[in-house]
Write a protein that holds these residues in place. Structure first.
Motif, PDB file in Angstrom:
ATOM      1  N   CYS A  90      -1.226  -4.793   2.738  1.00  0.00           N
ATOM      2  CA  CYS A  90      -0.338  -4.935   1.587  1.00  0.00           C
ATOM      3  C   CYS A  90       0.765  -3.888   1.675  1.00  0.00           C
ATOM      4  O   CYS A  90       0.503  -2.732   2.021  1.00  0.00           O
ATOM      5  CB  CYS A  90      -1.159  -4.749   0.302  1.00  0.00           C
ATOM      6  N   ALA A  92       3.352  -2.229  -0.882  1.00  0.00           N
ATOM      7  CA  ALA A  92       3.700  -2.107  -2.297  1.00  0.00           C
ATOM      8  C   ALA A  92       5.065  -1.463  -2.413  1.00  0.00           C
ATOM      9  O   ALA A  92       5.247  -0.314  -1.998  1.00  0.00           O
ATOM     10  CB  ALA A  92       2.653  -1.284  -3.031  1.00  0.00           C
ATOM     11  N   ILE A  99       2.755   0.040  -7.012  1.00  0.00           N
ATOM     12  CA  ILE A  99       1.821   0.780  -6.169  1.00  0.00           C
ATOM     13  C   ILE A  99       0.416   0.724  -6.760  1.00  0.00           C
ATOM     14  O   ILE A  99      -0.583   0.607  -6.040  1.00  0.00           O
ATOM     15  CB  ILE A  99       2.322   2.221  -5.967  1.00  0.00           C
ATOM     16  N   GLY A 102      -1.015  -2.558  -5.733  1.00  0.00           N
ATOM     17  CA  GLY A 102      -1.422  -2.491  -4.330  1.00  0.00           C
ATOM     18  C   GLY A 102      -2.744  -1.765  -4.160  1.00  0.00           C
ATOM     19  O   GLY A 102      -3.597  -2.159  -3.354  1.00  0.00           O
ATOM     20  N   LYS A 103      -2.933  -0.714  -4.936  1.00  0.00           N
ATOM     21  CA  LYS A 103      -4.189   0.039  -4.855  1.00  0.00           C
ATOM     22  C   LYS A 103      -5.389  -0.802  -5.283  1.00  0.00           C
ATOM     23  O   LYS A 103      -6.456  -0.741  -4.669  1.00  0.00           O
ATOM     24  CB  LYS A 103      -4.098   1.285  -5.736  1.00  0.00           C
ATOM     25  N   ALA A 106      -6.333  -3.101  -2.613  1.00  0.00           N
ATOM     26  CA  ALA A 106      -7.087  -2.364  -1.597  1.00  0.00           C
ATOM     27  C   ALA A 106      -8.514  -2.109  -2.041  1.00  0.00           C
ATOM     28  O   ALA A 106      -9.470  -2.249  -1.263  1.00  0.00           O
ATOM     29  CB  ALA A 106      -6.384  -1.043  -1.294  1.00  0.00           C
ATOM     30  N   VAL A 113      -2.954  -0.205   2.555  1.00  0.00           N
ATOM     31  CA  VAL A 113      -1.695  -0.298   1.814  1.00  0.00           C
ATOM     32  C   VAL A 113      -0.637   0.585   2.464  1.00  0.00           C
ATOM     33  O   VAL A 113      -0.917   1.723   2.857  1.00  0.00           O
ATOM     34  CB  VAL A 113      -1.884   0.146   0.349  1.00  0.00           C
ATOM     35  N   ALA A 115       2.930   2.112   1.157  1.00  0.00           N
ATOM     36  CA  ALA A 115       3.683   2.279  -0.086  1.00  0.00           C
ATOM     37  C   ALA A 115       5.143   2.580   0.218  1.00  0.00           C
ATOM     38  O   ALA A 115       5.448   3.408   1.083  1.00  0.00           O
ATOM     39  CB  ALA A 115       3.086   3.409  -0.920  1.00  0.00           C
ATOM     40  N   GLU A 124       1.757   7.143  -5.131  1.00  0.00           N
ATOM     41  CA  GLU A 124       1.496   6.790  -3.734  1.00  0.00           C
ATOM     42  C   GLU A 124       0.725   7.878  -2.981  1.00  0.00           C
ATOM     43  O   GLU A 124       0.179   7.624  -1.908  1.00  0.00           O
ATOM     44  CB  GLU A 124       2.811   6.503  -3.018  1.00  0.00           C
ATOM     45  N   PRO A 147      -2.714   4.994   0.126  1.00  0.00           N
ATOM     46  CA  PRO A 147      -1.889   4.333   1.144  1.00  0.00           C
ATOM     47  C   PRO A 147      -2.021   5.009   2.509  1.00  0.00           C
ATOM     48  O   PRO A 147      -2.104   6.236   2.602  1.00  0.00           O
ATOM     49  CB  PRO A 147      -0.470   4.477   0.580  1.00  0.00           C
TER      50      PRO A 147
END
Length: 352
Positions: A90, A92, A99, A102-103, A106, A113, A115, A124, A147
């Protein structure tokens, strides 16, 4: 001798103008990722599209549905999209909302990820994730959400409005401030936190004077990196707990809430954390760190009261009760009456 433990975070950082499109594909290749889902919020979709285009055939889709405080239904949908696309990673792109989404992807899938931050939140740099459900925001720590690469591109932040730049930057300073008095702080973390606060507050003055100043924008990202890294290595205290309650329960905007609350949370803790206040004072060139941050907010046009953010006075008691409902580390003992005093001061917006 000061005893401590410090664990370095396994992460690569790239900071240079244009890096969002010139460095992100290389970071994906370095990590062995070939099917990347790009996630962003609606406002950052154009920027995210540029990153997706730069990834070329390695991008399997753009999901522009990130929202503040990561509502659980938004997270569920993003995880479904990532799995349906067969993504193996991913990217982000955006502020803390993107972000944060995205986390959570994950956390639930194990995907790495990358970032690409467009604000100064510093999220991030931390292994902290958050989800909001039924009006309550819960957070946790998990190394899987950190990330693997962070790509800082000052050009992405040139269009960030001055007001949002300021509140986002002071949000980052809040990370550094709490890291300075965290029970698991270490000498290296304290150095990062002090330098991060110094870099960020100086950069914000430059950004406010000239929003197109690429050097000031780059220094702000440098400050965000250090402030976020300091928080990522330590335990959050009263300030972050209050902001999570105010955001998750009452829907207050994240960066603005941090900006308003920080001087009052610091004033509450000052007597119990003299070394931290001295370090923050050095960074701000002041012997009154809470007052200096309050003055900086006003000088740069940021909100200075919870009333300005739409909180009702009747909500203060509810927030104080929620913020004292579970134990957490803080240099000064927490009581509902004490927290209510912090909230009342922040609601009024007077000098701390």
């Amino acid at each position: 001798m000061r005893e401590f433990a410090y664990e370095a975070q396994p992460m690569r950082v790239v900071l240079r103008p244009g890096a969002s499109v010139t460095a992100t594909p290389g970071e994906a290749e370095r990590l062995g990722l070939r099917r990347l889902l790009v996630v962003s919020g609606a406002r950052g979709a154009d920027t995210a599209r540029a990153v997706a285009d730069a990834l070329g055939g390695a991008c399997v889709g753009l999901h522009a549905e990130a929202r503040m405080h990561v509502p659980v239904e938004v997270a569920d949908r993003a995880v479904e999209v990532a799995r349906a696309a067969g993504a193996d990673g991913c990217v982000a792109v955006g502020g803390g909302s993107a972000i944060g989404l995205g986390k959570v992807i994950a956390l639930r899938t194990g995907m790495p990820v990358i970032a690409v931050p467009s604000t100064y939140s510093g999220s991030e740099m931390t292994p902290v994730w958050g989800l909001t459900e039924h009006g309550a925001k819960r957070t946790g720590r998990d190394p899987s959400v950190l990330p693997r690469s962070v790509v800082y591109d000052p050009e992405l932040t040139l269009s960030l409005p001055v007001g949002l730049s300021v509140t986002s930057g002071i949000n980052a300073v809040a990370h550094a401030a709490e890291a300075l008095y965290a029970p698991d702080a270490s000498p290296l973390v304290s150095l990062m936190a002090e330098e991060g606060a110094r870099a960020m507050t100086g950069a914000l003055t430059g950004v406010a004077a000239d929003p197109r100043d690429l050097d000031a924008r780059g220094r702000a990202l440098y400050g965000a990196w250090l402030c976020g890294a300091a928080l990522g290595a330590t335990t959050m205290g009263l300030h972050h707990k209050l902001c999570h309650v105010l955001g998750g329960t009452f829907g207050l905007p994240h960066a603005e809430t941090h900006t308003v609350v920080l001087p009052y949370a610091l004033a509450y803790n000052a007597s119990a954390a003299p070394e931290a206040m001295a370090a923050l004072g050095r960074a701000l060139d002041s012997d009154d760190a809470p007052g200096a941050l309050w003055e900086l907010s006003g000088r740069l046009g940021a909100p200075r009261s919870l009333a300005e953010l739409g909180l009702r006075e009747a909500d203060l008691t509810v927030a104080a009760h929620a913020a004292t409902g579970q134990a957490y580390a803080n240099p000064r003992p927490i009581s509902e009456e004490g927290v209510l005093g912090v909230l009342r001061s922040a609601y009024a917006g007077d000098r701390p």
